[in-house]
Enzyme design. Structure first.
Site: not given
Ligand code: ADP
Length: 684
Positions: A300, A243, A124, A208
């Site tokens: 993918r 999620h 990431k 973040e």
């Molecule tokens: P992972 O790879 O563990 O699934 P992600 O970074 O894709 O994690 O985030 C998963 C979910 O978390 C997103 O779809 C969103 O709903 C929430 N999310 C991620 N980052 C943020 C953020 N900065 N603020 C609010 N919600 C977030």
């Protein structure tokens, strides 16, 4: 152009996956004149995807590590079958750079991006740095190398709370925590680092800004090996649980042409930056003010790709195959258009009322009667990985199928989705069908008031908490009595346990629990006991909540029953679902369904609550760990052992104060649903 004469000729494709995506790829391959080869684990020897493919090869035992995740076995299978290409589907090996390298080495085409592109998005922090350089907007935050606690705290203070701590190596929501206030930062950081270390063997964190009401909007991109790239518009996947996406749609409601172009361009820029080839998805968080931020790129095909297919009229798997064959993209950006609106609902074998606990069992019925429900086959698609009669096991993801609908506009597509969901006939295994229906018919969902917290915000309406009346309990009890009576005809455990005799006078107590309250304490008022006294062959006198009802049940054709209660005769569809938490009685009519857990209590009346002396496995799974020593004295509620099933952990707790005499399984053992796990001696 035939793919056999393409720059990279394709004739046989191996699908290194299972379930609906394997079936879906097979369909397109067949249409393009390619031979399809399925692979399977021992749990899937008879699975739908195996039956669908032209040829199928065994990979190994049921656990994914030994079959679908076994790089060597998959490559071997491809060689044996003479496959020129491998389609990885999603999950399993689809984003595994080592697997891609192994394909390259074996001279087999991997239908997906080059290993370097997968690796670039795998971390990431590194991915964010690359995207930043490419001018793709990022959530304000910190993704630097300096992992000193003081540095991280200063960065978090600067970003402003709430912030989200994320494991750089993370995925699947692990190692991710919201920090509301500066005081909480240190503890959260420690927790995240621990989790990340355990899950990914890596402690690096990024920070973040936590957006409080964002939408999840993602852009479908496609690149070919000639350096061209396009976007096939966006999908809104805001409705998530843990999620994980539940309902998706395309296009995203409220999208403007300008914003669509900006997000599309940013997504293509992101893909080109890493030398992308094939289908990919760039995920963004979209704020109410239309600001959007890069979240991650999935290298993918996504589960939810069919909504894009529905609105564009394109077959994305066909695009993947053509690109893999070295052909240019089938369409240029200006040739792509959006027609209407589409939804996808993911049907999971799980119990929403039990915190989405995965369910296993025998799928007795699984059918969508299109004609009967007046559904137009050009507007409704059921992408399924199962058929009636299949076993749903604990080994893999609990998604059974996807229901996809199309309409001229959002309202029409949603109305069709609701109709299709109610027409979907599924039984034998607990599913989220009714939950999906409540979601899809929710007023705020209809108004497209979406955020990633939608399910959380509307919990009260989405989870059925309706309390039932005495008649409903009495009806369920009659059905339970009927089941007991039928079982006593066979040499059933019921008959053995309590000497039930068909014609003997009987006094039986049935405990019924509304699943909405099943999580409550075992001896709380959530359990309702019906006392039944036999009056005649199938006539009973029932005591429910101090009310006396005279009742009788008559079996009709199929699942039909007629229940007569105090002179009121009603017809129901009655069935019994076996769930990880026990048997559920389901009584329904066209409009509604009543679901109640049931359990037979002793025929004899006890003055006190009895505690089971054994604890049985609520579902098929494996034992992860034993938490106490045999012989140890524990208090009620003490965690005794942890089981894992379908990638989720379940803790078994002491039912009362007492002593665990013995464990019957060790860590790593496989247990079947209902297996006695330990002997527990409850205090007097
Ligand atoms: P992972 O790879 O563990 O699934 P992600 O970074 O894709 O994690 O985030 C998963 C979910 O978390 C997103 O779809 C969103 O709903 C929430 N999310 C991620 N980052 C943020 C953020 N900065 N603020 C609010 N919600 C977030």
């Amino acid at each position: 152009m035939s793919l056999a004469n393409a720059p990279t000729p394709l004739s046989t494709v191996l699908i290194a996956n299972r379930g609906e995506i394997a079936c879906r790829v097979i369909r397109t391959a067949r249409r393009l004149g390619l031979k399809s080869v399925a692979v399977y684990s021992d749990a899937d020897a008879m699975a739908y995807h195996v039956r669908e493919a032209d040829e199928a090869l065994r990979l190994g035992p049921a656990p994914a590590r030994e079959s679908y995740l076994n790089v060597k076995a998959v490559i071997e299978a491809a060689k044996r079958s003479g496959a020129s290409a491998i389609h990885p589907g999603y999950g399993f090996l689809s984003e595994n750079a080592e697997f891609v390298a192994a394909c390259e080495q074996a001279g087999i085409v991997f239908i997906g991006p080059p290993a370097s592109a997968i690796a670039a998005m795998g971390d990431k922090s590194a991915a964010k740095a690359r995207m930043d350089a490419a001018g793709v907007p990022l959530v304000p935050g910190y993704h630097g190398d300096d992992q000193d606690e003081a540095t991280l705290k200063t960065e978090a203070d600067q970003i402003g709370y709430p912030v989200l701590l994320k494991a750089s190596a993370g995925g699947g929501g692990k190692g991710m925590r919201i920090v509301e206030r500066g005081e909480d930062f240190q503890a959260a950081l420690e927790g995240c680092r621990r989790e990340s270390q355990a899950a990914f063997n890596d402690q690096r964190m990024l920070i973040e800004k936590y957006l409080t009401q964002p939408r999840h909007v993602e852009v479908q991109v496609f690149c070919d090996s000639h350096g061209d790239g396009v976007y096939l518009f966006e999908r809104d996947c805001s409705v998530q649980r843990r999620h994980q996406k539940v309902l998706e749609e395309a296009p995203a409601p409220g999208m403007t042409q300008e914003l669509r172009r900006q997000m599309g361009d940013a997504a293509v820029r992101a893909a080109k930056e890493i030398g992308y080839v094939g289908a990919g998805t760039v995920e963004f968080l979209l704020n109410a003010d239309n600001s959007f931020y890069f979240m991650e790129m999935n290298t993918r095909l996504q589960v939810e790709h069919p909504v894009t297919e529905m609105i564009t009229g394109e077959d994305l798997v066909e695009w993947q195959l053509r690109v893999a064959a070295g052909l240019p993209l089938p369409k240029r950006q200006e040739e792509l258009t959006i027609t209407g609106h589409a939804f996808e609902a993911r049907l999971y074998a799980e119990d929403p009322e039990q915190d989405f606990l995965p369910a296993t069992g025998h799928l007795e019925r699984f059918e969508l009667d299109m004609a009967g429900a007046n559904l137009d086959p050009s507007r409704v698609r059921l992408d399924s990985g199962v058929e009636a009669g299949d076993e749903i096991t604990m080994y893999y993801d609990p998604m059974l199928a996807k229901l996809i609908t199309h309409g001229d506009d959002r309202d029409q597509a949603l109305a069709t989705l609701n109709r299709a969901l109610s027409a979907l006939d599924v039984s034998g295994v607990t599913t989220n069908r009714a939950f999906l229906q409540r979601l899809a018919s929710h007023a705020d969902f209809r108004k497209a008031e979406l955020t990633t917290r939608f399910i959380e915000l509307h919990e009260a309406e989405l989870f059925s908490k309706a309390t039932l009346d005495n008649e409903a309990y009495a009806s369920a009890a009659l059905f339970a009595l009927d089941l007991l009576q039928r079982e006593s005809h066979k040499d059933s455990p019921w008959a053995r346990r309590d000497g039930w005799r068909l014609n003997a006078p009987a006094r039986i107590r049935i405990a019924l629990t509304d699943p909405a309250h099943a999580g409550d304490d075992a001896d709380s008022s959530a359990i309702l006991t019906v006392l039944a006294e036999r009056q005649g062959k199938s006539a009973w006198r029932l005591q429910v909540n101090d009310h006396i009802l005279e009742g009788q049940l008559q079996r009709l054709e199929g699942d039909g029953v007629a229940i007569l209660l105090d002179g009121h005769r009603r017809r129901w569809l009655a069935r019994r679902d076996r769930t990880p938490h026990g048997d559920v009685l389901v009584l329904g009519d066209a409009e509604q369904e009543t679901r109640l857990f049931w359990r037979r209590l002793d025929a004899v009346d006890h003055g006190h609550h009895e505690v089971d002396a054994t604890l049985t496995a609520p579902m098929h799974g494996t034992v992860v760990t034993l938490l106490i020593e045999p012989g140890e004295r524990v208090e009620k509620g003490t965690p005794l052992m942890v089981m894992e099933a379908m990638k989720m952990e379940h803790t078994l707790n002491a039912p009362a104060d007492g002593v665990v005499e013995a464990f019957h399984f060790a860590a790593g053992d496989t247990v079947g649903q209902g297996d006695e796990l330990l002997t527990f001696n409850a205090d007097e």
